[in-house]
Scaffold this motif. Structure first.
Motif, PDB file in Angstrom:
ATOM      1  N   PRO A  24       3.219   0.729  -4.008  1.00  0.00           N
ATOM      2  CA  PRO A  24       2.478  -0.066  -4.997  1.00  0.00           C
ATOM      3  C   PRO A  24       3.318  -0.353  -6.238  1.00  0.00           C
ATOM      4  O   PRO A  24       4.252   0.383  -6.560  1.00  0.00           O
ATOM      5  N   TRP A  80       0.837  -1.202   0.000  1.00  0.00           N
ATOM      6  CA  TRP A  80       0.000   0.000   0.000  1.00  0.00           C
ATOM      7  C   TRP A  80       0.874   1.255   0.000  1.00  0.00           C
ATOM      8  O   TRP A  80       0.549   2.252  -0.638  1.00  0.00           O
ATOM      9  N   GLN A 132      -2.527   8.470  -1.528  1.00  0.00           N
ATOM     10  CA  GLN A 132      -1.080   8.303  -1.409  1.00  0.00           C
ATOM     11  C   GLN A 132      -0.695   8.443   0.065  1.00  0.00           C
ATOM     12  O   GLN A 132      -0.755   9.530   0.627  1.00  0.00           O
ATOM     13  N   GLU A 189       2.259  -0.117  -9.214  1.00  0.00           N
ATOM     14  CA  GLU A 189       1.935   0.927 -10.175  1.00  0.00           C
ATOM     15  C   GLU A 189       1.563   2.203  -9.428  1.00  0.00           C
ATOM     16  O   GLU A 189       0.889   2.163  -8.402  1.00  0.00           O
ATOM     17  N   TRP A 190       2.006   3.336  -9.966  1.00  0.00           N
ATOM     18  CA  TRP A 190       1.733   4.632  -9.343  1.00  0.00           C
ATOM     19  C   TRP A 190       0.231   4.895  -9.300  1.00  0.00           C
ATOM     20  O   TRP A 190      -0.493   4.605 -10.249  1.00  0.00           O
ATOM     21  N   ARG A 191      -0.244   5.414  -8.177  1.00  0.00           N
ATOM     22  CA  ARG A 191      -1.642   5.831  -8.090  1.00  0.00           C
ATOM     23  C   ARG A 191      -1.684   7.295  -7.689  1.00  0.00           C
ATOM     24  O   ARG A 191      -0.861   7.770  -6.896  1.00  0.00           O
ATOM     25  N   SER A 192      -2.657   7.999  -8.226  1.00  0.00           N
ATOM     26  CA  SER A 192      -2.730   9.447  -8.021  1.00  0.00           C
ATOM     27  C   SER A 192      -3.553   9.827  -6.800  1.00  0.00           C
ATOM     28  O   SER A 192      -3.556  10.983  -6.388  1.00  0.00           O
ATOM     29  N   SER A 193      -4.267   8.865  -6.215  1.00  0.00           N
ATOM     30  CA  SER A 193      -5.076   9.148  -5.030  1.00  0.00           C
ATOM     31  C   SER A 193      -4.672   8.213  -3.896  1.00  0.00           C
ATOM     32  O   SER A 193      -3.997   7.208  -4.104  1.00  0.00           O
TER      33      SER A 193
END
Length: 213
Positions: free
Chosen positions: A45, A42, A53, A47-51
């Motif tokens: 990750p 978590w 974080q 893959e990058w996540r935009s929310s």
């Protein structure tokens, strides 16, 4: 105690200072404690996540293993969210950039924490208190700095934790249970060796015993 480095993508290099330590829990789902690997994933990750974080400097597992560090102390981890606390007489907001975040694997609303977690947490917090001159009054739970969060929860034993922070480690015959620690408590008698070592330990014990008055 060992520390294993696994870098999170979620942090910033801008930081005011390390004036506080904030204790969290990783939580649970359907009555099952979130796994250590799940928490690491978590914070890091594939893959990058935009929310959503989020990150913390440290994670302490329930079972004995190295402490995980995911953000440098000198960088800002994203663990406190909207938060506030008084520091040196000033009400400060956005405590991410003024604190070190420590996650305990578990859910303090449902389950007690483990003996290893208390030992590791006490060891780690002592290091950071000395390194950054952080007073015990500025070691707080996430639930104290925001009304939005419940951690580390009612199962976190603050008395046990703070007692460990004010313990004195000494060698020799004063260590009745073999763990190398004398627990100082104004309601308990502490055996002190006779001879030369007695005066040294008396000074130490008098100092720490005063903290409980």
């Amino acid at each position: 105690m060992e520390i294993e480095w696994i870098e999170s993508q979620f942090f910033s290099t801008e930081k005011i200072s390390n004036e506080m330590i904030i204790i969290h829990h990783t939580g649970s789902h359907n009555g099952k404690i979130n796994s250590l690997q799940g928490t690491i994933s978590w914070f890091k990750p594939d893959e990058w996540r935009s929310s959503r974080q989020v990150s913390a400097q440290y994670i302490i597992a329930r079972e004995e293993r190295p402490i995980i560090q995911m953000v440098q102390d000198e960088h800002t981890a994203w663990h406190a969210g909207r938060s506030q606390w008084e520091i040196n007489g000033v009400l400060c907001h956005n405590l991410n950039n003024r604190s070190i975040g420590i996650e305990l694997q578990g859910d303090g609303q449902l389950f007690p924490y483990t003996k290893f977690q208390y030992e590791a947490l006490i060891w780690l917090v002592k290091q950071k208190m000395e390194q950054f001159n952080i007073p015990i009054e500025l070691i707080r739970g996430h639930e104290e700095i925001t009304s939005r969060k419940p951690d580390p929860g009612p199962y976190f034993d603050w008395e046990r934790f703070k007692k460990g922070l004010t313990s004195v480690t000494v060698p020799g015959p004063t260590d009745d249970d073999g763990d190398g620690i004398i627990w100082l408590d104004e309601n308990e008698k502490v055996k002190i060796p006779s001879g030369k070592d007695r005066s040294i330990l008396e000074v130490i014990i008098d100092f720490f015993a005063g903290l409980f008055k």
